[in-house]
Write a protein that holds these residues in place. Sequence first.
Motif, PDB file in Angstrom:
ATOM      1  N   MET A  84       6.486  -5.348 -11.098  1.00 30.21           N
ATOM      2  CA  MET A  84       7.533  -4.811 -11.969  1.00 30.21           C
ATOM      3  C   MET A  84       7.115  -3.478 -12.562  1.00 30.21           C
ATOM      4  N   ALA A  85       5.851  -3.384 -12.981  1.00 32.50           N
ATOM      5  CA  ALA A  85       5.347  -2.134 -13.555  1.00 32.50           C
ATOM      6  C   ALA A  85       5.523  -0.988 -12.560  1.00 32.50           C
ATOM      7  N   LYS A  86       5.172  -1.239 -11.312  1.00 25.55           N
ATOM      8  CA  LYS A  86       5.306  -0.207 -10.286  1.00 25.55           C
ATOM      9  C   LYS A  86       6.775   0.161 -10.051  1.00 25.55           C
ATOM     10  N   GLU A  87       7.646  -0.840 -10.063  1.00 26.60           N
ATOM     11  CA  GLU A  87       9.083  -0.581  -9.893  1.00 26.60           C
ATOM     12  C   GLU A  87       9.624   0.287 -11.014  1.00 26.60           C
ATOM     13  N   PHE A  88       9.058   0.119 -12.229  1.00 29.68           N
ATOM     14  CA  PHE A  88       9.513   0.890 -13.392  1.00 29.68           C
ATOM     15  C   PHE A  88       8.797   2.233 -13.514  1.00 29.68           C
ATOM     16  N   GLY A  89       7.937   2.567 -12.550  1.00 31.06           N
ATOM     17  CA  GLY A  89       7.236   3.853 -12.583  1.00 31.06           C
ATOM     18  C   GLY A  89       6.027   3.875 -13.477  1.00 31.06           C
ATOM     19  N   VAL A  90       5.525   2.691 -13.857  1.00 33.80           N
ATOM     20  CA  VAL A  90       4.330   2.588 -14.696  1.00 33.80           C
ATOM     21  C   VAL A  90       3.100   2.518 -13.788  1.00 33.80           C
ATOM     22  N   ASN A 100      -7.881  -9.033  -2.099  1.00 32.91           N
ATOM     23  CA  ASN A 100      -6.869  -9.849  -2.761  1.00 32.91           C
ATOM     24  C   ASN A 100      -5.591  -9.056  -2.989  1.00 32.91           C
ATOM     25  N   THR A 101      -4.519  -9.765  -3.280  1.00 38.37           N
ATOM     26  CA  THR A 101      -3.198  -9.144  -3.393  1.00 38.37           C
ATOM     27  C   THR A 101      -3.116  -8.157  -4.552  1.00 38.37           C
ATOM     28  N   LEU A 102      -3.689  -8.515  -5.691  1.00 42.74           N
ATOM     29  CA  LEU A 102      -3.587  -7.659  -6.869  1.00 42.74           C
ATOM     30  C   LEU A 102      -4.266  -6.309  -6.650  1.00 42.74           C
ATOM     31  N   SER A 103      -5.450  -6.317  -6.075  1.00 41.63           N
ATOM     32  CA  SER A 103      -6.159  -5.053  -5.856  1.00 41.63           C
ATOM     33  C   SER A 103      -5.422  -4.184  -4.838  1.00 41.63           C
ATOM     34  N   THR A 104      -4.710  -4.816  -3.917  1.00 37.44           N
ATOM     35  CA  THR A 104      -3.913  -4.068  -2.936  1.00 37.44           C
ATOM     36  C   THR A 104      -2.698  -3.415  -3.596  1.00 37.44           C
ATOM     37  N   LEU A 105      -2.113  -4.107  -4.571  1.00 36.95           N
ATOM     38  CA  LEU A 105      -0.928  -3.591  -5.263  1.00 36.95           C
ATOM     39  C   LEU A 105      -1.252  -2.426  -6.201  1.00 36.95           C
ATOM     40  N   ALA A 106      -2.380  -2.495  -6.872  1.00 37.14           N
ATOM     41  CA  ALA A 106      -2.683  -1.561  -7.957  1.00 37.14           C
ATOM     42  C   ALA A 106      -2.957  -0.147  -7.452  1.00 37.14           C
ATOM     43  N   ASP A 107      -2.607   0.835  -8.288  1.00 39.72           N
ATOM     44  CA  ASP A 107      -2.900   2.232  -7.969  1.00 39.72           C
ATOM     45  C   ASP A 107      -4.409   2.474  -7.978  1.00 39.72           C
TER      46      ASP A 107
END
Length: 287
Positions: free
Chosen positions: A199-205, A216-223
């Motif tokens: 959601m943060a990424k969708e909101f431009g955060v 893991n999935t989280l590390s792949t998602l994060a900037d």
Amino acid sequence: MLNNILLQIKEKKAFLPLSEKKIAEVILKDPVSVINMNSSLLAKKAGSSSAAVIRFCRSIGLKGFVDLKLQLSADLQGINDNVYTDIVPGEDLEQIKKKFLVNTHYVFKETNHTLDSEAVSQATKLFYESSVIYPFGVGASGIVAEDFQQKFSRIGKKVIVLQDQHVLATALAVADDRALFLGISNGGEKSEVLALTKMAKEFGVQTISLTRNTENTLSTLADVPLKTAFAQEPPLRSGATVSLLAQMYAIDILFYAYVTNYYQASIQKLEKSKEAIDHLYQQFEFF
């Protein structure tokens, strides 16, 4: 200091192919006898192959079987003192302390390797440029989020910890473009943290993750993914222990990296925060 080769094998075992996992299990079960084996005998005892023994050694970061035997020989003190096993019923307190110290030292040392310097530099820059930081974790990782808030708020950063996921989701939705989300999850697969990171990424955060050193999935998602050592938790525990310490150790490193880069402003804010605490205690004299 012990070189912790058995902890290294424990850490890697879960990610090894079956042929190498069998070898790891034989070594962990009776490491002393392995010192007197050749690779063929170890392979036979594990129901594997000599080639798998060589691959196993390389998988855990060693040059070969001779290197493995040297590492085990160097670790005989720890093996004989039985410091690499889990806590057992009726364990002596001194032995508990010794085991915990060995595990903690290993996890801190490995975190120094896995916490990438470039990623830390990127994270501290984002912290500095942020208008507000939202750290979030579930369970023990929530304690780490609060520790982050306690440290960084004292050097002038606006840090908000919201455990109510609905409130946090709405805060992210209306955040400005300098807001920052820090997702904390040891395994990197907690559904709540993943959902809020998406959601943060969708909101431009912009997003930073703090996980253990796995794909893991989280590390792949994060900037910006930050990774601590893979902490092997014993079955006898009420919650995260060594993994929690690894996460908090990483937060300390991030804090000191930030202060070093923005030293003068940070020191001034720390002095003001200390003065505020002193002033608070002075008020107690009136009650």
